[in-house]
Design a protein around this motif. Structure first.
Motif, PDB file in Angstrom:
ATOM      1  N   GLN A   1      -4.819  -7.197 -34.268  1.00  0.00           N
ATOM      2  CA  GLN A   1      -5.385  -5.978 -34.835  1.00  0.00           C
ATOM      3  C   GLN A   1      -4.870  -5.739 -36.253  1.00  0.00           C
ATOM      4  O   GLN A   1      -5.633  -5.356 -37.142  1.00  0.00           O
TER       5      GLN A   1
ATOM      6  N   GLU B   1      -3.359   2.699 -40.941  1.00  0.00           N
ATOM      7  CA  GLU B   1      -3.937   1.828 -39.916  1.00  0.00           C
ATOM      8  C   GLU B   1      -2.826   1.142 -39.112  1.00  0.00           C
ATOM      9  O   GLU B   1      -2.912   1.022 -37.890  1.00  0.00           O
TER      10      GLU B   1
ATOM     11  N   ILE C   1      -2.181   1.492 -35.094  1.00  0.00           N
ATOM     12  CA  ILE C   1      -2.115   0.319 -34.213  1.00  0.00           C
ATOM     13  C   ILE C   1      -0.783   0.240 -33.477  1.00  0.00           C
ATOM     14  O   ILE C   1      -0.742  -0.013 -32.276  1.00  0.00           O
ATOM     15  N   THR C   2       0.327   0.436 -34.199  1.00  0.00           N
ATOM     16  CA  THR C   2       1.661   0.250 -33.608  1.00  0.00           C
ATOM     17  C   THR C   2       2.258   1.510 -33.002  1.00  0.00           C
ATOM     18  O   THR C   2       3.164   1.432 -32.185  1.00  0.00           O
TER      19      THR C   2
ATOM     20  N   VAL D   1      -1.706  -6.737 -30.775  1.00  0.00           N
ATOM     21  CA  VAL D   1      -1.286  -5.882 -31.883  1.00  0.00           C
ATOM     22  C   VAL D   1      -1.281  -6.690 -33.175  1.00  0.00           C
ATOM     23  O   VAL D   1      -1.790  -6.241 -34.203  1.00  0.00           O
TER      24      VAL D   1
END
Length: 139
Positions: free
Chosen positions: A11, A83, A87-88, A8
């Motif tokens: 990313q 974004e 991602i999270t 993570v």
């Protein structure tokens, strides 16, 4: 997000680097990502152009560089916020950016209303010197 996954962080670092490239035309030299509870701090190292570095040599020029990057971030941050959410899996409530003109470092902070204090050290601190979160400790 229950557990921090190094993937993570990677990313987010890639997303922040790509965001900086789109926003300013050049990528940072490196990106550091720290996620703790509800606070994400992204530090972009070596982000200023040569012209910005020259301008930042005077107090007035440094203030101009800081203001420019602050406004640029405020105007363009929504795509990076989205974004990070992708991602999270967690939405960003607040986002701020600060520039250290002397070093060319940009710090981006994404929080859920928490006060954040950021200290940029002159050198890296080895990971094995950290001894805990500091929660409940008194000095």
């Amino acid at each position: 997000m229950a557990d921090a996954d190094p993937k993570v962080a990677q990313q987010i670092a890639r997303a922040a680097s790509a965001f900086e490239k789109r926003r300013t035309g050049h990528r940072p030299q490196s990106v550091t990502v720290v996620l703790a509870a509800d606070t994400l701090v992204v530090t972009l190292h070596g982000t200023l152009s040569e012209a910005e570095k020259l301008l930042a040599r005077t107090p007035e020029g440094a203030a101009q560089v800081q203001e420019f990057h602050h406004r640029l971030f405020e105007d363009a941050a929504e795509s990076l916020r989205e974004e990070i959410r992708r991602i999270t899996g967690v939405a960003v409530r607040e986002a701020r950016a600060a520039v250290e003109p002397a070093t060319g470092t940009v710090v981006q902070v994404f929080t859920t209303g928490t006060m954040v204090q950021v200290f940029l050290l002159t050198d890296p601190v080895p990971p094995d010197t950290w001894s805990g979160s500091g929660a409940g400790e008194q000095s």
